[in-house]
Design an enzyme around this catalytic site. Structure first.
Site, PDB file in Angstrom:
ATOM      1  N   MET A  30      28.211 -35.448   3.224  1.00 44.09           N
ATOM      2  CA  MET A  30      29.582 -35.428   3.733  1.00 44.09           C
ATOM      3  C   MET A  30      29.926 -34.007   4.179  1.00 44.09           C
ATOM      4  O   MET A  30      31.107 -33.664   4.320  1.00 44.09           O
ATOM      5  CB  MET A  30      30.562 -35.927   2.670  1.00 44.09           C
ATOM      6  N   ASN A  32      30.126 -29.705   4.281  1.00 44.53           N
ATOM      7  CA  ASN A  32      30.429 -28.576   3.394  1.00 44.53           C
ATOM      8  C   ASN A  32      29.172 -28.232   2.592  1.00 44.53           C
ATOM      9  O   ASN A  32      29.161 -28.228   1.368  1.00 44.53           O
ATOM     10  CB  ASN A  32      31.618 -28.906   2.462  1.00 44.53           C
ATOM     11  N   HIS A  37      22.473 -29.244  -1.150  1.00 40.37           N
ATOM     12  CA  HIS A  37      22.122 -30.027   0.052  1.00 40.37           C
ATOM     13  C   HIS A  37      20.876 -29.452   0.720  1.00 40.37           C
ATOM     14  O   HIS A  37      20.008 -30.184   1.185  1.00 40.37           O
ATOM     15  CB  HIS A  37      23.253 -29.979   1.091  1.00 40.37           C
ATOM     16  N   GLY A 150      20.372 -36.188  -4.123  1.00 41.78           N
ATOM     17  CA  GLY A 150      20.454 -35.300  -5.278  1.00 41.78           C
ATOM     18  C   GLY A 150      20.693 -36.069  -6.568  1.00 41.78           C
ATOM     19  O   GLY A 150      21.342 -37.123  -6.564  1.00 41.78           O
ATOM     20  N   MET A 187      26.184 -27.314  -8.427  1.00 41.10           N
ATOM     21  CA  MET A 187      26.768 -27.081  -7.099  1.00 41.10           C
ATOM     22  C   MET A 187      27.388 -28.368  -6.574  1.00 41.10           C
ATOM     23  O   MET A 187      26.826 -29.446  -6.713  1.00 41.10           O
ATOM     24  CB  MET A 187      25.696 -26.601  -6.141  1.00 41.10           C
ATOM     25  N   SER A 188      28.556 -28.226  -5.988  1.00 46.04           N
ATOM     26  CA  SER A 188      29.286 -29.381  -5.468  1.00 46.04           C
ATOM     27  C   SER A 188      30.238 -28.882  -4.390  1.00 46.04           C
ATOM     28  O   SER A 188      30.773 -27.769  -4.495  1.00 46.04           O
ATOM     29  CB  SER A 188      30.100 -30.011  -6.602  1.00 46.04           C
ATOM     30  N   ARG A 190      33.069 -29.858  -4.042  1.00 48.67           N
ATOM     31  CA  ARG A 190      34.400 -29.763  -4.654  1.00 48.67           C
ATOM     32  C   ARG A 190      34.574 -28.471  -5.463  1.00 48.67           C
ATOM     33  O   ARG A 190      35.683 -28.165  -5.887  1.00 48.67           O
ATOM     34  CB  ARG A 190      34.695 -30.991  -5.505  1.00 48.67           C
TER      35      ARG A 190
END
Ligand code: PAF
Length: 281
Positions: A30, A32, A37, A150, A187-188, A190
């Protein structure tokens, strides 16, 4: 890197690659993009000839009142990162391209209750139906041989593995370990909602998971007590626990003799964060 927005253009390119017998791996996101990623993209590059990354903030997996509108959209910097990794194709469609019949009035993929009604599914009703539906669409559009996901989104990974099995997709699912900040925070996308102090506090999530996992590895099977203690630690640190639990790693059912997973979702400020650790036995 080719940047395409329509299914027709994408299909033409995929057909060319297929005719040349090239293997295609995809990484669905998605946007960002962060190092988590990028580790998926790295893996995809190792296992395939052509890499397709998709960036699509999927409205149907957000529950009413969630952060769909404010979800960080950073297409320009995402493109730079993907270009630097030599990604072959970025597919970043508009919502109307993926949901031509509108989100509400279209056919969707139902997730069985043992996966839909627990943990993240329980707190976010309809979330996994939205995920399963968009992943099905994106697999049908991209037709990858391999897809890399992930392990941070553990429940999502189980849903996608079962989706591929039950709907007979000829796609191999590869999963990659969670990438963490230096303080252990997973890591996210958000994490961008967190200020400096909240980032420090949020590291407690991983500490709690590791503590529970260490106790289990050294023989404890009083999961209820471990979870209670963990919840207390999270509360004292300033986090609101949505769920913290020990479950069977394959089914998310009651923990038995097989591999286990310790899963958590906790809220701090504007961010709802999830994480997990697995215990192989
Ligand atoms: O993990 C995500 O970013 C999303 O849930 C996914 C798999 C791209 C589907 O929208």
């Amino acid at each position: 890197m080719l940047v395409l927005k329509t299914i027709d253009e994408l299909r033409q390119q995929i057909t060319d690659w297929r005719n040349s017998r090239l293997e295609i791996a995809c990484v669905l996101t998605m946007g960002n993009l962060h190092s988590g990623h990028l580790s998926l993209v790295d893996k995809a590059k190792q296992v395939s000839d052509k890499i397709v990354v998709t960036i699509f903030v999927n409205p149907t997996q957000f529950v009413r009142g969630e952060d769909f509108e404010s979800y960080p959209r950073t297409l320009d910097t995402d493109m730079e990162k993907l270009q630097a990794l030599d990604v072959d194709l970025l597919f970043c469609p508009d919502v109307s391209e993926i949901y031509p019949s509108g989100g509400e009035s279209q056919i969707c993929v139902e997730v069985p209750s043992h996966l839909e009604n627990i943990y993240c599914g329980k707190s976010r009703p309809g979330h996994f139906t939205g995920v399963a539906t968009v992943v099905t669409k994106l697999f049908n559009i991209v037709q990858p041989d391999i897809a890399v996901f992930g392990e941070k989104d553990y429940q999502q990974l189980l849903v996608i593995k079962q989706l591929v099995k039950d709907l007979c997709f000829p796609v191999e699912i590869i999963s990659m370990p969670t990438v963490r900040e230096a303080n252990g925070l997973a890591m996210s996308s958000r994490n961008t909602y967190l200020d400096e102090q909240e980032t420090v506090i949020a590291a407690t999530i991983h500490d709690v998971l590791e503590k529970i996992a260490a106790e289990i590895r050294s023989g404890s099977d009083n999961y209820k007590k471990l979870v209670q203690q963990g919840k207390k630690t999270l509360t004292r640190a300033g986090l609101k626990t949505d769920y913290l639990d020990v479950a069977d790693a394959e089914t998310l059912g009651e923990p038995g003799d097989g591999d286990l997973v310790v899963l958590v979702a906790a809220v701090i400020g504007k961010a709802r964060l999830i994480d997990n650790v697995t215990i192989r036995r």
